[in-house]
Design a protein around this motif. Structure first.
Motif, PDB file in Angstrom:
ATOM      1  N   GLU A   1       0.844  -1.207   0.000  1.00  0.00           N
ATOM      2  CA  GLU A   1       0.000   0.000   0.000  1.00  0.00           C
ATOM      3  C   GLU A   1       0.876   1.253   0.000  1.00  0.00           C
ATOM      4  O   GLU A   1       0.552   2.258  -0.643  1.00  0.00           O
ATOM      5  N   VAL A   2       1.988   1.191   0.710  1.00  0.00           N
ATOM      6  CA  VAL A   2       2.939   2.307   0.684  1.00  0.00           C
ATOM      7  C   VAL A   2       3.488   2.461  -0.742  1.00  0.00           C
ATOM      8  O   VAL A   2       3.609   3.584  -1.259  1.00  0.00           O
ATOM      9  N   GLU A   3       3.752   1.347  -1.380  1.00  0.00           N
ATOM     10  CA  GLU A   3       4.252   1.380  -2.758  1.00  0.00           C
ATOM     11  C   GLU A   3       3.229   2.029  -3.693  1.00  0.00           C
ATOM     12  O   GLU A   3       3.589   2.787  -4.605  1.00  0.00           O
ATOM     13  N   ALA A   4       1.958   1.740  -3.431  1.00  0.00           N
ATOM     14  CA  ALA A   4       0.900   2.321  -4.269  1.00  0.00           C
ATOM     15  C   ALA A   4       0.882   3.843  -4.120  1.00  0.00           C
ATOM     16  O   ALA A   4       0.703   4.578  -5.098  1.00  0.00           O
ATOM     17  N   ILE A   5       1.084   4.310  -2.883  1.00  0.00           N
ATOM     18  CA  ILE A   5       1.124   5.765  -2.650  1.00  0.00           C
ATOM     19  C   ILE A   5       2.362   6.357  -3.324  1.00  0.00           C
ATOM     20  O   ILE A   5       2.297   7.414  -3.956  1.00  0.00           O
ATOM     21  N   GLN A   6       3.475   5.648  -3.201  1.00  0.00           N
ATOM     22  CA  GLN A   6       4.708   6.096  -3.866  1.00  0.00           C
ATOM     23  C   GLN A   6       4.480   6.217  -5.382  1.00  0.00           C
ATOM     24  O   GLN A   6       4.920   7.189  -6.015  1.00  0.00           O
ATOM     25  N   ALA A   7       3.740   5.260  -5.928  1.00  0.00           N
ATOM     26  CA  ALA A   7       3.496   5.280  -7.375  1.00  0.00           C
ATOM     27  C   ALA A   7       2.666   6.508  -7.771  1.00  0.00           C
ATOM     28  O   ALA A   7       2.914   7.129  -8.814  1.00  0.00           O
ATOM     29  N   VAL A   8       1.711   6.871  -6.919  1.00  0.00           N
ATOM     30  CA  VAL A   8       0.885   8.063  -7.202  1.00  0.00           C
ATOM     31  C   VAL A   8       1.767   9.309  -7.198  1.00  0.00           C
ATOM     32  O   VAL A   8       1.667  10.168  -8.084  1.00  0.00           O
ATOM     33  N   ILE A   9       2.651   9.386  -6.213  1.00  0.00           N
ATOM     34  CA  ILE A   9       3.531  10.557  -6.119  1.00  0.00           C
ATOM     35  C   ILE A   9       4.479  10.604  -7.326  1.00  0.00           C
ATOM     36  O   ILE A   9       4.680  11.668  -7.924  1.00  0.00           O
ATOM     37  N   ASP A  10       5.035   9.451  -7.678  1.00  0.00           N
ATOM     38  CA  ASP A  10       5.926   9.402  -8.842  1.00  0.00           C
ATOM     39  C   ASP A  10       5.219   9.936 -10.090  1.00  0.00           C
ATOM     40  O   ASP A  10       5.789  10.704 -10.870  1.00  0.00           O
TER      41      ASP A  10
END
Lengths: 333, 401
Positions: free
Chosen positions: A293-302
C-alpha cells in the motif's frame, strides 16, 4: 542557493522585512504545535492591520475567537461553514461601493481574506469558493489543509490523502483507510482563470510569506493552498510538526508551486526526493499500511512528480534517492 | 388597493401615480432607499425584482454593487458580509430559495445586521409548485426576523422603505423581511403613488450605519464562539430588541404617514368596532374579505375584519384589544401547520393570544384560487354554528370535508 540561480528575482521580490507587530495574538486554544498559528501569524504580518478576516467553521475559528476573547487584532467574522467565499464576496463588494460613496477612504487598501480549512473549502464551501473565483472578487482565499475534519474529530474530507485512517474512513479489516485521492484544490482554483494560485508549506516560511504578498497584490482573486500539520489528526509527536511538513516537501508528497497568470512554476525544487515512506512513517494515521500500500502511494507521487516535471519542461523534482536519511540533521540541508 | 388609512390630502411630499407590478414596486423602493449591495439568485416569483435592480445598477440609476451569486445560500451570506461591512443591503427570495438560505437567517439576527429582504411568497415543494402561498415566510417565524406582510404593490413599496428605517434604528438592529403574495401581488400591474423626489426617501430613512461593523480602525469580531456561559444572554438581547421593535415599527409607520400620506398600522382593522364576528386574514385576499364583510353587514350580520401586517414581533396586546368584544373569530390561513394543534399557523397564534376558540380556515394553498363567495359561504357556516371552533376547515379543497 539553487532556487535563486534557477529563478532569478523570485525571492528578491520577497526581500521585505516582516513587521515586529503581532496581529495574530498569543493565548489561543490551538493544539500544541498546531501550524495554523504559524500560517495565521505570518499571513497577518504580510497583510497588515487593514485586513478583514472571514473565518468559516473550523479549528481556527473555535480556538481563536471564543467570546469574550480573541486572538485577532483585525476585524474578523464567522458566519457559517460553507459560505466563506460568499461572505467575502459581500464584504469586498461593500468596500467597493462604500469607497465610491466616500464612506471609506478610496485610497485605502483593505485586504479581504478568507481563512478556511479544507472542509470549508474543498467540501461544503466548494460552491461558494467557485462563485467567488468566477465572479472575480478581489479576495485572498487561504485554505489551511490539515487533510480532514479536525475540528469535529478526525473525519475524512475531500483532501484526505489515499490510505490515511480517519474516523469516517477507518483502517478496517476490509478497507485500509481512505480510498480516495486528495482533491487538487489549487488546480481547480486555477482552472477558474484567476490571477494567482499557489501552494505553500509553513515549514518554508520564506516561500509562504512571499506568496501571501503576491496574493495581496493580485488584481483579482488569489487562492493559496497551504499544507498544515495536525498533531491529533495525523498522530505525530508535537515536536515533529515542522519536521513532518518538511518531509511532505522532501518526499514530493507536497510540491510548493505558484500559478501566476497561468504561468506555472515550482518555487521549491527538490533535486533528490526521499521516499514517501519517510513522510508516512512519522504519522499514526498511516501506521496500518502494508508495504504494497505504501508502494501504491509512492506510485501516485511518482506519477504526479512526472506530470509536474513535464509541465515545467525540466526536472525540478528529482528522482527518489533511497540513500537519503529520512530525518536530515539540522543545518545539513 | 387604495383604502389606506390616511387620506391623500394630508400628503406633504409631491408624488406621482404610476403603474407597477408588486415586484417592480419593491425594486423601485430599494432603488429609492439607495441600497448599496444587492445579492440575489433567481427564483420564481421574485425574479423580476432582482432583474429590475440589476437593470438599475447597470444603467447607472443606482450606485450599488449587484452580486449575481451562485445560490440563495450565498445570497444571504453575501448580504451578511456586506451588511457587516456597513453597507445597506437587499436580497429577495421565495420558497425553496428561502429554504436554501435558511442556515444563515438566524445568523443575521444574532449578528444584529439590518438586512432587508423581500419575499414574493410561494409554497414549498413537493409536488413542485411555483405559485403563491405563505408556507415560506411562515417558516421564518421563530428566527428573530421582523416579518411584514404587505397587501398590495403600494404597501410593498412603502413597507420596504419603512423596513430600512426600522431595521437600522439603533434600538433595533435586526433584519426584516417584507412578504407579499407571489403572483397575485408580485406579478399584477397596480397603480401606486411614489415620491417624485427620491431624496425624500433618504431623508425619511437615512443610512444610519450605527450597527456593529467590520471596521479596520476599530476591529470587532462578529460571530465569535458563544459558549454556554455567554450564548443565552447575547441571544436574549436579540429577543428583547425584537420585542422593542414593535414601538419602532409603529413610530416609523406613523412618521411615514406624515411624510408620504400612507400608514397602515401593525394590524389593519376593517369595520371591527362593533363586530360580533371577525375574519382575520393576511396578504392580498384582504380585499375579498372586506367585500365579504360588506355583504354580511348588508344582510344584518355584524361582521368585521382584521389584517395582519406585522406578524413578528407579534402585536399581541393590540390584538387582544381589537378582538376583545368579538364573539367569533375566523382566521383564514394560507399556509399549513402540518400536524399542529390547529392546521393554520396564524390560527394557532391568534388562539393563544385572545384565549378564545378560533375558526381555522385554510385557503389558497398552492395558490388554489378562491373568490369572495367561497369566503362568504365559510363565514356564514361559522355564523350559523355549523362549524365547530378549533377544528381545521378548508376552502376550495376538493374531496375532503
Amino acid at each position: 542557493m539553487k532556487v535563486a540561480e534557477e529563478y532569478p528575482g523570485l525571492y528578491e521580490y520577497a526581500n521585505f522585512e516582516l513587521p515586529q507587530e503581532e496581529l495574530f495574538l498569543p493565548g489561543h486554544g490551538l493544539c500544541a504545535s498546531c501550524t495554523i498559528g504559524v500560517i495565521a501569524r505570518h499571513m497577518l504580518k504580510v497583510l497588515g492591520p487593514d485586513t478583514v478576516v472571514v473565518n468559516p467553521t473550523g479549528c481556527a475559528e473555535v480556538s481563536t475567537v471564543v467570546y469574550p476573547r480573541t486572538n485577532w487584532a483585525v476585524p474578523w467574522i464567522h458566519v457559517a461553514f460553507g459560505n466563506g467565499g460568499s461572505v467575502a464576496s459581500g464584504i469586498e463588494a461593500a468596500i467597493k461601493v462604500l469607497k465610491r460613496r466616500g464612506v471609506i477612504d478610496p485610497n485605502r487598501k483593505i485586504n479581504v481574506v478568507v481563512f478556511a480549512g479544507d472542509g470549508g473549502t474543498a467540501d461544503i464551501g466548494f460552491q461558494a469558493l467557485s462563485g467567488l473565483l468566477e465572479r472575480g472578487h478581489k479576495v485572498i482565499y487561504v485554505m489551511y489543509d490539515n487533510e480532514g475534519y479536525m475540528n469535529t474529530g478526525i473525519q475524512r474530507s475531500g483532501t484526505t490523502p489515499l490510505g490515511a485512517s480517519t474516523t469516517t474512513a477507518p483502517a478496517g479489516r476490509k478497507v485500509p483507510g481512505n480510498v480516495t485521492h486528495k482533491k487538487p484544490m489549487a488546480a481547480i482554483a486555477a482552472a477558474h482563470g484567476i490571477p494567482y494560485v499557489a501552494t505553500a508549506n509553513p515549514a518554508y516560511v520564506h516561500d509562504m510569506v512571499y506568496k501571501f504578498k503576491k496574493a495581496a497584490e493580485a488584481e483579482g482573486p488569489a487562492f493559496l493552498h497551504i499544507l498544515q500539520s495536525c498533531t491529533p489528526g495525523w498522530r505525530f509527536e508535537p515536536k515533529y510538526a515542522i519536521r513532518v511538513l518538511e518531509l511532505a516537501t522532501e518526499t514530493g508528497y507536497w510540491v510548493n508551486y505558484e500559478i501566476d497568470h497561468g504561468e506555472f512554476r515550482v518555487t521549491l525544487p527538490v533535486p533528490r526526493r526521499k521516499p514517501v515512506k519517510c513522510f508516512l512513517e512519522l504519522q499514526g494515521r498511516f501506521k496500518h499500511l502494508k508495504p504494497e500500500e505504501v508502494e501504491a502511494i509512492q506510485a501516485v507521487i511518482d506519477r504526479d512528480v512526472e506530470e509536474i516535471n513535464r509541465i515545467m519542461g525540466k526536472e525540478v523534482i528529482g528522482p527518489v534517492d533511497p540513500s537519503l536519511p529520512c530525518i536530515t540533521p539540522r543545518g545539513a540541508r | 388597493m387604495t383604502a389606506q388609512i390616511v387620506a391623500p390630502k394630508e400628503r406633504k411630499v409631491a408624488q406621482k401615480r404610476i403603474a407597477l407590478t408588486g415586484n417592480h414596486a419593491v425594486a423601485l423602493a430599494v432603488k429609492m432607499a439607495r441600497a448599496e449591495v444587492i445579492a440575489a439568485y433567481p427564483i420564481t416569483p421574485q425574479t423580476p425584482v432582482v432583474e429590475k435592480l440589476a437593470e438599475y445598477v447597470n444603467n447607472g440609476e443606482l450606485d450599488a454593487e449587484f452580486i449575481p451569486v451562485e445560490s440563495e445560500h450565498s445570497a444571504m451570506s453575501a448580504v451578511i458580509g456586506a451588511s457587516a461591512m456597513g453597507a445597506r443591503t437587499f436580497t429577495e427570495t421565495s420558497s425553496q430559495g428561502l429554504g436554501h438560505m435558511y442556515e444563515n437567517l438566524p445568523i443575521a439576527v444574532g449578528m444584529r445586521l439590518p438586512i432587508v429582504m423581500g419575499m414574493a411568497v410561494r409554497t414549498y415543494s413537493a409536488p413542485i409548485n411555483v405559485w403563491g402561498d405563505y408556507s415560506d415566510v411562515m417558516s421564518m417565524r421563530e428566527l428573530g426576523w421582523i416579518i411584514y406582510i404587505a397587501q398590495n404593490a403600494q404597501e410593498a413599496f412603502d413597507t420596504v422603505i419603512q423596513a430600512y428605517r426600522v431595521a437600522e434604528d439603533s434600538r433595533v438592529h435586526l433584519p426584516a423581511v417584507v412578504a407579499y403574495d407571489g403572483f397575485w401581488t408580485s406579478h399584477v400591474l397596480q397603480p401606486l403613488d411614489v415620491p417624485e423626489d427620491e431624496e425624500e426617501v433618504m431623508r425619511y430613512a437615512p443610512i444610519t450605519r450605527s450597527w456593529v461593523k467590520l471596521d479596520v480602525d476599530n476591529p470587532a469580531q462578529l460571530g465569535a464562539v458563544g459558549t454556554p456561559e455567554w450564548y443565552w444572554e447575547i441571544r436574549w438581547q436579540a429577543v428583547e430588541a425584537l420585542r422593542a421593535s414593535l414601538k419602532v415599527i409603529q413610530e416609523a409607520d406613523e412618521e411615514y404617514g406624515k411624510v408620504f400620506g400612507r400608514s397602515y398600522g401593525l394590524l389593519t382593522p376593517y369595520r371591527l368596532e362593533d363586530a360580533e364576528l371577525a375574519i382575520v386574514a393576511y396578504g392580498s385576499i384582504f380585499g375579498l374579505v372586506k367585500k365579504v364583510v360588506d355583504r354580511l353587514r348588508r344582510e344584518g350580520v355584524r361582521a368585521g375584519a382584521l389584517r395582519l401586517r406585522v406578524i413578528r414581533p407579534w402585536p399581541g396586546d393590540m390584538f387582544k384589544k381589537l378582538l376583545e368584544h368579538v364573539d367569533k373569530v375566523a382566521v383564514i390561513d394560507r399556509a399549513i401547520n402540518h400536524g399542529g394543534p390547529l392546521y393554520g399557523p396564524m390560527a394557532v397564534e391568534i388562539a393563544a393570544t385572545i384565549q378564545k376558540p378560533v375558526y381555522n380556515v385554510l385557503a389558497t394553498i398552492g395558490m388554489r384560487a378562491i373568490d369572495s363567495d367561497m369566503i362568504y359561504d365559510a363565514v356564514v357556516k361559522i355564523h350559523r354554528g355549523l362549524w365547530v371552533p378549533n377544528t381545521p376547515y378548508t376552502v376550495g379543497l376538493r374531496g375532503y370535508e
